[in-house]
Write an enzyme that holds these catalytic residues in place. Sequence first.
Site, PDB file in Angstrom:
ATOM      1  CG  HIS A 172      -0.249   0.255   2.505  1.00 18.50           C
ATOM      2  ND1 HIS A 172       0.294  -0.746   3.240  1.00 18.50           N
ATOM      3  CD2 HIS A 172       0.013   1.402   3.166  1.00 18.50           C
ATOM      4  CE1 HIS A 172       0.865  -0.235   4.313  1.00 18.50           C
ATOM      5  NE2 HIS A 172       0.722   1.069   4.303  1.00 18.50           N
TER       6      HIS A 172
HETATM    7  C1  UD1 Z   1      -1.984   5.461   5.633  1.00 13.49           C
HETATM    8  C2  UD1 Z   1      -0.647   5.982   6.139  1.00 13.49           C
HETATM    9  C3  UD1 Z   1       0.397   4.897   6.066  1.00 13.49           C
HETATM   10  C4  UD1 Z   1      -0.064   3.646   6.786  1.00 13.49           C
HETATM   11  C5  UD1 Z   1      -1.401   3.219   6.199  1.00 13.49           C
HETATM   12  C6  UD1 Z   1      -1.924   1.990   6.903  1.00 13.49           C
HETATM   13  C7  UD1 Z   1      -0.273   8.364   5.727  1.00 13.49           C
HETATM   14  C8  UD1 Z   1       0.507   9.358   4.950  1.00 13.49           C
HETATM   15  N1  UD1 Z   1      -0.178   7.098   5.325  1.00 13.49           N
HETATM   16  O1  UD1 Z   1      -1.829   5.182   4.243  1.00 13.49           O
HETATM   17  O2  UD1 Z   1       1.575   5.358   6.683  1.00 13.49           O
HETATM   18  O3  UD1 Z   1       0.893   2.636   6.629  1.00 13.49           O
HETATM   19  O4  UD1 Z   1      -2.335   4.293   6.353  1.00 13.49           O
HETATM   20  O5  UD1 Z   1      -2.932   1.373   6.170  1.00 13.49           O
HETATM   21  O6  UD1 Z   1      -0.932   8.738   6.673  1.00 13.49           O
HETATM   22  N2  UD1 Z   1      -9.335   4.574   1.646  1.00 13.49           N
HETATM   23  C9  UD1 Z   1     -10.553   3.956   1.525  1.00 13.49           C
HETATM   24  N3  UD1 Z   1     -11.089   3.433   2.667  1.00 13.49           N
HETATM   25  C10 UD1 Z   1     -10.474   3.511   3.877  1.00 13.49           C
HETATM   26  C11 UD1 Z   1      -9.220   4.130   3.945  1.00 13.49           C
HETATM   27  C12 UD1 Z   1      -8.652   4.661   2.823  1.00 13.49           C
HETATM   28  O7  UD1 Z   1     -11.135   3.871   0.460  1.00 13.49           O
HETATM   29  O8  UD1 Z   1     -11.034   3.027   4.861  1.00 13.49           O
HETATM   30  C13 UD1 Z   1      -8.739   5.201   0.456  1.00 13.49           C
HETATM   31  C14 UD1 Z   1      -8.628   6.701   0.657  1.00 13.49           C
HETATM   32  O9  UD1 Z   1      -9.796   7.379   0.301  1.00 13.49           O
HETATM   33  C15 UD1 Z   1      -7.468   7.029  -0.225  1.00 13.49           C
HETATM   34  C16 UD1 Z   1      -6.587   5.799  -0.126  1.00 13.49           C
HETATM   35  O10 UD1 Z   1      -7.418   4.725   0.314  1.00 13.49           O
HETATM   36  O11 UD1 Z   1      -7.872   7.179  -1.564  1.00 13.49           O
HETATM   37  C17 UD1 Z   1      -5.428   5.995   0.814  1.00 13.49           C
HETATM   38  O12 UD1 Z   1      -5.858   6.254   2.162  1.00 13.49           O
HETATM   39  P1  UD1 Z   1      -5.000   7.213   3.126  1.00 13.49           P
HETATM   40  O13 UD1 Z   1      -5.596   7.189   4.479  1.00 13.49           O
HETATM   41  O14 UD1 Z   1      -4.826   8.537   2.488  1.00 13.49           O
HETATM   42  O15 UD1 Z   1      -3.542   6.573   3.180  1.00 13.49           O
HETATM   43  P2  UD1 Z   1      -3.080   5.052   3.295  1.00 13.49           P
HETATM   44  O16 UD1 Z   1      -2.578   4.628   1.971  1.00 13.49           O
HETATM   45  O17 UD1 Z   1      -4.141   4.228   3.933  1.00 13.49           O
END
Ligand code: UD1
Length: 379
Positions: A211
Site C-alpha cells: 500500500h
Molecule cells: C496510511 C498511512 C500509512 C499507513 C497506512 C496503513 C499516511 C501518509 N499514510 O496510508 O503510513 O501505513 O495508512 O494502512 O498517513 N481509503 C478507503 N477506505 C479507507 C481508507 C482509505 O477507500 O477506509 C482510500 C482513501 O480514500 C485514499 C486511499 O485509500 O484514496 C489511501 O488512504 P489514506 O488514508 O490517504 O492513506 P493510506 O494509503 O491508507
Amino acid sequence: MLFFRIMKILNVVGTRPNFVKIMPLLRAARSYRSIKMRLLHTGQHYDYQMSRIFFKDLELPKPDIYLGIGGGTLTDQTARMMRAFEPVLVKEKPDIVMVVGDVNSTLAATMVAVQYRVPVAHIEAGMRSFDRSMPEEINRVVTDTLSDWLFAPSDYAQDNLLAEGISAERIFVVGNIMIDTLKVHLSRIKKKASYRRLGLIPNQYALLTLHRVANVDEQETLKNIIKAIHELSHYLPVVFPAHPRTQKQIKRLGLKRYFNKGQFKGRGIWRIDPLGYLDWLSLVLNARLVFTDSGGVQEETTMLKIPCLTIRDTTEWLDTLSQGTNRLVGVKPEQIIKQGRRIILDRNKKYTKIKVPELWDGHTAQRIIKTLATRYSCR
Ligand code: UD1
C-alpha cells in the site's frame, strides 16, 4: 479526604496501525484512577474493513470524538484534519495529546496541539528510514521535533533523535508497542485458524500486502512488483488482502488479469478484501512467508518467526533485519523472485531460533503510562 490530580490524555488515532498501537495504552491507563483517557478518531480510515473491524477485534471503546476526515491528497487531508481538530482541542483542554506512529492523523494533531501549548506524547518516536520521499518519514521528523515526550522503541531510535539535536531528557526508550497488542491477542489468534475459512493449508501459502505510495502510485513499480509475485505464485499460492488505495490502482491500470477472485482453489494470486486484526495475524502465523511494504508487518512477522520479504529499499525497523526474520528485497522484480524462490524452495528451514529484539516484551504501554503518571503525580 485524599486529593489527587486528574490527568486528561486525548488519544488521537486515524488508521489501522494506530488502532493497534493505542489499544495497550488505553488498557494500561486503567490501573490509574487519576488518568482520564479520551479517544479521538480522525476518520482517515473509514471503511468497515479498515476501521470498525479493528475496534471490534481489539475490543476498543467507541471513539469519544469522530472527525470524519478521510480521502483527498496528503496535504488536503492533513489540512482538513487540523481545521477539524482545533475546536475539539480547545473544548477538551487535555493535559496531553497522545499520538502514535507516522500517519497524517499523527502529524495533524501534533501541529495543532503545539500551537495551543498542549504537550504532545509521541509513541514510536525516533524511527527513521532516511528516505524523505516517503510521506511517513516527513510525518515522523516533524512530529518528533514538535513533541515533548518522545517514547522510542529502541536505542537505535533514541540515537536518531539525539543526532537530530533533541534533548535527552525528552526521550524514553520503552520498547515496541505493537508487540504489546500482539501478546494480548496471541491465544485468540492461535485459536482462530482463519486459513480454514479460506480453504488454505498451513505453511502452503504466502501472503502479500502492498500500500505504500512509492510502490502503488508509481505505475511501472506496481506492475513490476505484481508480475514478480505472479511468477512466484506458480510455486506457492499467494493471498493478497488488498488495501483500498491498491485496489483502485489495480483497476485503473488494468492489472486485474494477474489476480484470481472468489473461492480459493490452487496456484495464483488470490485478491481478497482487507482483513481485520485477528484474521490477518492468524493467516500470518500459518504462512510460509510474507511479502510486504508495511512497517507493522515486519514487526509482527519477526515476533511470530515467519520469514518476511520487504518490498522496499529502506526500513525504519532495522532490528527486524539484524535480529528478526525480515529481509529487504527492494522493488526490482529479479530480486523479489530470487529471494522469494529461496524461501519457497527451502521447505525445511526453521526460524525458531531467531531472537526477538530487546524490549519486545509486552510491557511497553505500562512503561509509557507509568512515566507520564509519575511526572503528573497520578495514582
Ligand atoms: C496510511 C498511512 C500509512 C499507513 C497506512 C496503513 C499516511 C501518509 N499514510 O496510508 O503510513 O501505513 O495508512 O494502512 O498517513 N481509503 C478507503 N477506505 C479507507 C481508507 C482509505 O477507500 O477506509 C482510500 C482513501 O480514500 C485514499 C486511499 O485509500 O484514496 C489511501 O488512504 P489514506 O488514508 O490517504 O492513506 P493510506 O494509503 O491508507
